[in-house]
Design a protein around this motif. Sequence first.
Motif, PDB file in Angstrom:
ATOM      1  N   GLU A   1     -11.040   4.586   6.939  1.00 51.01           N
ATOM      2  CA  GLU A   1     -12.192   5.232   7.569  1.00 51.01           C
ATOM      3  C   GLU A   1     -13.408   4.316   7.549  1.00 51.01           C
ATOM      4  O   GLU A   1     -14.174   4.268   8.522  1.00 51.01           O
ATOM      5  N   ARG A   2     -13.584   3.575   6.471  1.00 54.76           N
ATOM      6  CA  ARG A   2     -14.712   2.638   6.396  1.00 54.76           C
ATOM      7  C   ARG A   2     -14.597   1.572   7.479  1.00 54.76           C
ATOM      8  O   ARG A   2     -15.585   1.213   8.132  1.00 54.76           O
ATOM      9  N   GLU A   3     -13.392   1.067   7.680  1.00 56.30           N
ATOM     10  CA  GLU A   3     -13.190   0.034   8.713  1.00 56.30           C
ATOM     11  C   GLU A   3     -13.498   0.585  10.102  1.00 56.30           C
ATOM     12  O   GLU A   3     -14.154  -0.065  10.917  1.00 56.30           O
TER      13      GLU A   3
ATOM     14  N   LEU B   1     -25.433   7.626  15.402  1.00 55.26           N
ATOM     15  CA  LEU B   1     -25.540   6.403  14.600  1.00 55.26           C
ATOM     16  C   LEU B   1     -26.018   6.729  13.181  1.00 55.26           C
ATOM     17  O   LEU B   1     -25.489   6.198  12.203  1.00 55.26           O
ATOM     18  N   ALA B   2     -26.998   7.622  13.073  1.00 57.46           N
ATOM     19  CA  ALA B   2     -27.518   7.999  11.749  1.00 57.46           C
ATOM     20  C   ALA B   2     -26.447   8.690  10.903  1.00 57.46           C
ATOM     21  O   ALA B   2     -26.322   8.426   9.705  1.00 57.46           O
ATOM     22  N   ARG B   3     -25.648   9.584  11.525  1.00 57.75           N
ATOM     23  CA  ARG B   3     -24.580  10.269  10.787  1.00 57.75           C
ATOM     24  C   ARG B   3     -23.526   9.280  10.297  1.00 57.75           C
ATOM     25  O   ARG B   3     -23.037   9.380   9.178  1.00 57.75           O
TER      26      ARG B   3
ATOM     27  N   LEU C   1     -20.140   1.554  14.197  1.00 60.15           N
ATOM     28  CA  LEU C   1     -21.544   1.232  13.948  1.00 60.15           C
ATOM     29  C   LEU C   1     -21.931  -0.076  14.609  1.00 60.15           C
ATOM     30  O   LEU C   1     -23.039  -0.208  15.148  1.00 60.15           O
ATOM     31  N   GLY C   2     -21.007  -1.063  14.581  1.00 59.37           N
ATOM     32  CA  GLY C   2     -21.295  -2.333  15.233  1.00 59.37           C
ATOM     33  C   GLY C   2     -21.508  -2.166  16.726  1.00 59.37           C
ATOM     34  O   GLY C   2     -22.420  -2.778  17.306  1.00 59.37           O
TER      35      GLY C   2
END
Length: 551
Positions: free
Chosen positions: A186-188, A325-327, A194-195
Amino acid sequence: MLRRLTIRDFVLVDRLELEFQGGFGTLTGETGAGKSILVDALAFALGERADASLIRAGAERAEIAAEFELDDSLAAAEWLREHDLDTQDGLLLRRLLDANGRSRAYLNGSPVTVVQLREVAEALVDIHGQHAHQSLLRGDAQRALLDSHARLAPLPAEVADAWRQWRDARNRLDAAADDIEALATEREQLGWQLGEVSALGFSSEEWRALNDEHQRLAHAASLVEGAHFSLQVLAEGDAACEAQVASVANRLDDLSEYDSALEEIAVLLHSAQAELGEAISALRRYTNRVELDPQRLTEVESRIEAVLDCARKFRCTPDDLPALLARWQERLAVLDDAADLAGLAERVEAAKQRYGELARRLTAGRAGAAAALGREVSQVMQQLALGGGSFDVALLPVEGGSAGGHEQIEFRIAGLAGNESRSLAKVASGGELSRISLAIQVVTSQAASVPTLIFDEVDVGIGGGVAEVVGRLLRELGAERQVLCVTHLPQVAARANWQWQVSKVSEAGQLRSRVATLDAEARVEEIARMLGGIEITPITRQHAKEMLQLP
């Protein structure tokens, strides 16, 4: 203390206003007359739950108002000051209940929530119901009573909060350890998303500006043409409005010398001429600024398309992109935190240490209070025909602890059913339990700071010499506090400093509760009724007088 209680359309009461005195007072009357209704009305005013069934039949709403003096309740006065409520004239609690079951509450005329009503009520009145002995069989009620008697607040709440924080930290660590691979995936994924959005460098303000600029650039030709046309009509054409308005205004100026009625019209035209001149100047500035810029239009359209492509990719509107983006950033921070197993383990240990420290302090406070409470209740039990019995508060260790601390509280009795100390629930009979409950209530009330104590038929199952002791104990308590006891025992009522009688009457086909303040003579009659039942004899009256003369 409680000074006045006003009741409107509550159960059997249509209109009733009661003036309270200090000391020990009793509320007596035949069964079913409505003695406990008055206690229920006060409890409602103090924030107890209620429903529309409490409204008197035929009435639209019930209303209860309770007026208190604050001289003997510093805690209540402090609460009012903290909530910016006036305290000069005491405290007036008012609560309304409508036919839909909705209620409204007020303190000194200011609307408050029922939760706030309960908060201030805790510092004003303590009500002991006739079934209080049943709640004393529950472990949570026993723990709460001990903590309250020991005045340990706010430590129990802090321990419970520390326990929850420790539990939550353990859960986060366990979840992170179990799902380490899923969290990494999930982080990846979040990092890639986000990028994408971060590279766009987009904001809601830019989106509105882009759309405004696109509208202007896309219609630049029409805007320039319209501005030049307007200038021709207003100022630059052969029949320009500006020159014609000036000509008419000047002509009317000349003619106004012959008729003053034209002067006002000329003034209006001169004003219009000035505003027309400002409009023409603004148009000229606009035409100097607006120009055809196909290259900029292409750039704007390209930027708009890039934003729309990004929004479509993540299935949202352009305006939602910044929030999205903030979430993602918040979620990524959580995942980064979860991936740090060592850091999570440190937090678990820190939370455990904090819980342990607070729980040990709570245990120490409970241990001292438990010993004192056991001695004091045991002494009162001897006076209530429970001779040989002793009361004990046991602190039973809980492995690993709980939200209630390192121990479970258990009230125990020895000497009533064998010498072995056993749980209160397993030892006491119904009558014994009622007397033990009364002993506990008397002892804990003496240590409490609440100025008004209400006992609602807590003497059920008690009689004879024990009832006389109960009356004496309540009178002694009344020397320090305001005490009101709903009772059916003449031995208790005779010990009171003042007495009310509740009766039930029929008016217009409906039952009503009435309350009478009894003078000395009326008290003799009421005590005699309680002693002798239907037929009251001179001997019964003489007995009643003797009881009332007891010190």
